[in-house]
Motif scaffolding. Sequence first.
Motif, PDB file in Angstrom:
ATOM      1  N   UNK A 175       0.801  -1.233   0.000  1.00  0.00           N
ATOM      2  CA  UNK A 175       0.000   0.000   0.000  1.00  0.00           C
ATOM      3  C   UNK A 175       0.828   1.275   0.000  1.00  0.00           C
ATOM      4  N   UNK A 176       2.139   1.160   0.129  1.00  0.00           N
ATOM      5  CA  UNK A 176       2.989   2.353   0.118  1.00  0.00           C
ATOM      6  C   UNK A 176       4.093   2.151  -0.913  1.00  0.00           C
ATOM      7  N   UNK A 177       4.195   3.063  -1.858  1.00  0.00           N
ATOM      8  CA  UNK A 177       5.228   2.920  -2.881  1.00  0.00           C
ATOM      9  C   UNK A 177       4.873   3.659  -4.153  1.00  0.00           C
ATOM     10  N   UNK A 178       4.822   2.942  -5.259  1.00  0.00           N
ATOM     11  CA  UNK A 178       4.605   3.560  -6.563  1.00  0.00           C
ATOM     12  C   UNK A 178       3.200   3.270  -7.091  1.00  0.00           C
ATOM     13  N   UNK A 179       2.511   4.327  -7.497  1.00  0.00           N
ATOM     14  CA  UNK A 179       1.161   4.215  -8.060  1.00  0.00           C
ATOM     15  C   UNK A 179       1.270   4.243  -9.578  1.00  0.00           C
ATOM     16  N   UNK A 180       0.699   3.240 -10.218  1.00  0.00           N
ATOM     17  CA  UNK A 180       0.738   3.163 -11.680  1.00  0.00           C
ATOM     18  C   UNK A 180      -0.365   4.024 -12.279  1.00  0.00           C
ATOM     19  N   UNK A 181      -0.009   4.843 -13.254  1.00  0.00           N
ATOM     20  CA  UNK A 181      -0.973   5.673 -13.978  1.00  0.00           C
ATOM     21  C   UNK A 181      -1.103   5.128 -15.393  1.00  0.00           C
ATOM     22  N   UNK A 182      -2.337   4.851 -15.794  1.00  0.00           N
ATOM     23  CA  UNK A 182      -2.623   4.248 -17.099  1.00  0.00           C
ATOM     24  C   UNK A 182      -2.872   5.359 -18.113  1.00  0.00           C
ATOM     25  N   UNK A 183      -1.846   5.698 -18.865  1.00  0.00           N
ATOM     26  CA  UNK A 183      -1.921   6.863 -19.753  1.00  0.00           C
ATOM     27  C   UNK A 183      -2.814   6.656 -20.965  1.00  0.00           C
ATOM     28  N   UNK A 184      -3.112   5.416 -21.327  1.00  0.00           N
ATOM     29  CA  UNK A 184      -3.942   5.152 -22.516  1.00  0.00           C
ATOM     30  C   UNK A 184      -5.370   4.740 -22.154  1.00  0.00           C
ATOM     31  N   UNK A 185      -5.682   4.725 -20.841  1.00  0.00           N
ATOM     32  CA  UNK A 185      -7.021   4.305 -20.425  1.00  0.00           C
ATOM     33  C   UNK A 185      -7.854   5.508 -19.987  1.00  0.00           C
ATOM     34  N   UNK A 186      -9.156   5.327 -19.925  1.00  0.00           N
ATOM     35  CA  UNK A 186     -10.065   6.421 -19.580  1.00  0.00           C
ATOM     36  C   UNK A 186      -9.998   6.779 -18.103  1.00  0.00           C
ATOM     37  N   UNK A 187      -9.665   5.814 -17.257  1.00  0.00           N
ATOM     38  CA  UNK A 187      -9.463   6.049 -15.822  1.00  0.00           C
ATOM     39  C   UNK A 187      -7.988   5.816 -15.549  1.00  0.00           C
ATOM     40  N   UNK A 188      -7.245   6.871 -15.208  1.00  0.00           N
ATOM     41  CA  UNK A 188      -5.782   6.774 -15.171  1.00  0.00           C
ATOM     42  C   UNK A 188      -5.251   6.058 -13.937  1.00  0.00           C
ATOM     43  N   UNK A 189      -5.815   6.331 -12.771  1.00  0.00           N
ATOM     44  CA  UNK A 189      -5.313   5.697 -11.555  1.00  0.00           C
ATOM     45  C   UNK A 189      -5.664   4.210 -11.589  1.00  0.00           C
ATOM     46  N   UNK A 190      -4.648   3.356 -11.531  1.00  0.00           N
ATOM     47  CA  UNK A 190      -4.865   1.922 -11.703  1.00  0.00           C
ATOM     48  C   UNK A 190      -5.777   1.342 -10.627  1.00  0.00           C
ATOM     49  N   UNK A 191      -5.753   1.922  -9.413  1.00  0.00           N
ATOM     50  CA  UNK A 191      -6.580   1.374  -8.333  1.00  0.00           C
ATOM     51  C   UNK A 191      -8.053   1.731  -8.518  1.00  0.00           C
ATOM     52  N   UNK A 192      -8.332   2.901  -9.076  1.00  0.00           N
ATOM     53  CA  UNK A 192      -9.710   3.223  -9.448  1.00  0.00           C
ATOM     54  C   UNK A 192     -10.179   2.309 -10.579  1.00  0.00           C
ATOM     55  N   UNK A 193      -9.303   2.089 -11.548  1.00  0.00           N
ATOM     56  CA  UNK A 193      -9.625   1.241 -12.697  1.00  0.00           C
ATOM     57  C   UNK A 193      -9.961  -0.175 -12.227  1.00  0.00           C
ATOM     58  N   UNK A 194      -9.115  -0.730 -11.365  1.00  0.00           N
ATOM     59  CA  UNK A 194      -9.327  -2.087 -10.844  1.00  0.00           C
ATOM     60  C   UNK A 194     -10.617  -2.161 -10.032  1.00  0.00           C
ATOM     61  N   UNK A 195     -10.863  -1.140  -9.217  1.00  0.00           N
ATOM     62  CA  UNK A 195     -12.067  -1.131  -8.388  1.00  0.00           C
ATOM     63  C   UNK A 195     -13.333  -1.134  -9.236  1.00  0.00           C
ATOM     64  N   UNK A 196     -13.314  -0.392 -10.335  1.00  0.00           N
ATOM     65  CA  UNK A 196     -14.465  -0.401 -11.249  1.00  0.00           C
ATOM     66  C   UNK A 196     -14.683  -1.812 -11.809  1.00  0.00           C
ATOM     67  N   UNK A 197     -13.605  -2.437 -12.252  1.00  0.00           N
ATOM     68  CA  UNK A 197     -13.729  -3.778 -12.831  1.00  0.00           C
ATOM     69  C   UNK A 197     -14.235  -4.781 -11.802  1.00  0.00           C
TER      70      UNK A 197
END
Length: 452
Positions: free
Chosen positions: A259-281
């Motif tokens: 939970x502490x470290x590097x947050x991946x940003x998805x530059x080609x997706x509609x929702x950039x924060x990977x954790x928001x993206x995963x939560x939606x899925x």
Amino acid sequence: MSELEKLIDLAKNAAEKIRKYRFVRVVSHNDADGLTSAGIMAQALLRAGICFQLSIAGKLDEAVIENVNKSISRNELVIFCDMGSGQPELIDKVAADVIVLDHHQPVGQSPAKAVVNAHLVGIEGATDISASGTCYLVARELAAGNVDLAGLALAGAIGDKQLFHTANAFILEEALKAGVVSIRKGLKVGDGDLVDVLAYSTEPFMDITGYPEKVTEFLNQLGLSGKIENLSEAEVSRLANAVALKLVRQASPEAIEAVIGEVLLLNRELVRNVYDFISILNTCGKQKIYGLAISLCLKDQEIVNEALSLKSEHEKKLTLNVRENVEKIRKGENLWYVATADAISTGNLASTVVRYLHPELPFICINESEGILKVSARGTRELVSKGLDLAFAMREAASAVGGRGGGHNVASGAAIPLGSAEEFLSIADRIIGDQLQKTGTKNQKTNIKFSE
């Protein structure tokens, strides 16, 4: 030839076979990894000009096979994503050619025309590559331009709580070089208002999780407010240190790392924060709104607001449900367990408990739902290093009571008949005890008293 090169060779072989078909039937799992797998294959097939039909399933069973056989002919192809490695007997019943793109432990000899699975080349599928990563390796062999799908692959890996070793490290490096993803440091959580993010995220799960008033007090003590993505570097550091101090009292070391470290940003997706993206899925998967999930992976701008709203509502319900269920946890001889009914997400509950509350032993959640008992089991990498193999334990214990189980050594599941929970738990407890006894991890005896 390296293990990774061997895996890429398997992907190349599968891609060559896929090109020969005019129609493909794709079936994928319903979690974040399965949905990103489906998104990758859908885009790769569209770009290759190959017609396809896509279905999402919670598990591979006779009903799925029957449905597939009704919708294909013998000269067509079926691709199973994030499933199929552990059920060669079901794959054999498909009335067409089959390709399996998976990362679960293979069982027996597969009758499929091609199997792309990291375990076959000595790479650990539970931690080093997801099903979406496997699908990505095939997609990049179908066309070099499919490198833009790497973000989906990495989202699937993070959704399965994997490490960036070997194959995942290769995909991440490729994605970074192509600008498909970028990285920022901080808490590995979604974007949004600080109070909402900390109160209604089960990652990390703290003593203040589920209590917005306690979160507000915590943030006031730190002098923090606003949106998490707008914090300065110093503010991010202050927040991360305070969260780490809370976690170090009880959570596993890998939970703090997670939970502490590097947050991946998805530059080609509609929702950039990977954790928001995963939560939606995950939300779409649990609520069986599969079309919304696939639309997000296919970059349909019109559904983004609906998806984010659905996610926020689900996260609140999920966090409160987890908080309620942790009060019911009981201890066996070699495991912790809980019995519940209609839990929102047994996998999330199990992961939360073993990461943040009781990391010293594996955790099993037995949830009564849809006329059966659904089981989620989770361990830690440290327990696996001491001999834990939940895939074997779930498979054997479920089979003994007339059910079916399997998965990964660190995370697995099962479906068992109503009324079989106590026997199942006793068998699983004994198997896990045998696995951990070799290293002295086994606990003093505590009898399981279970009532459904």
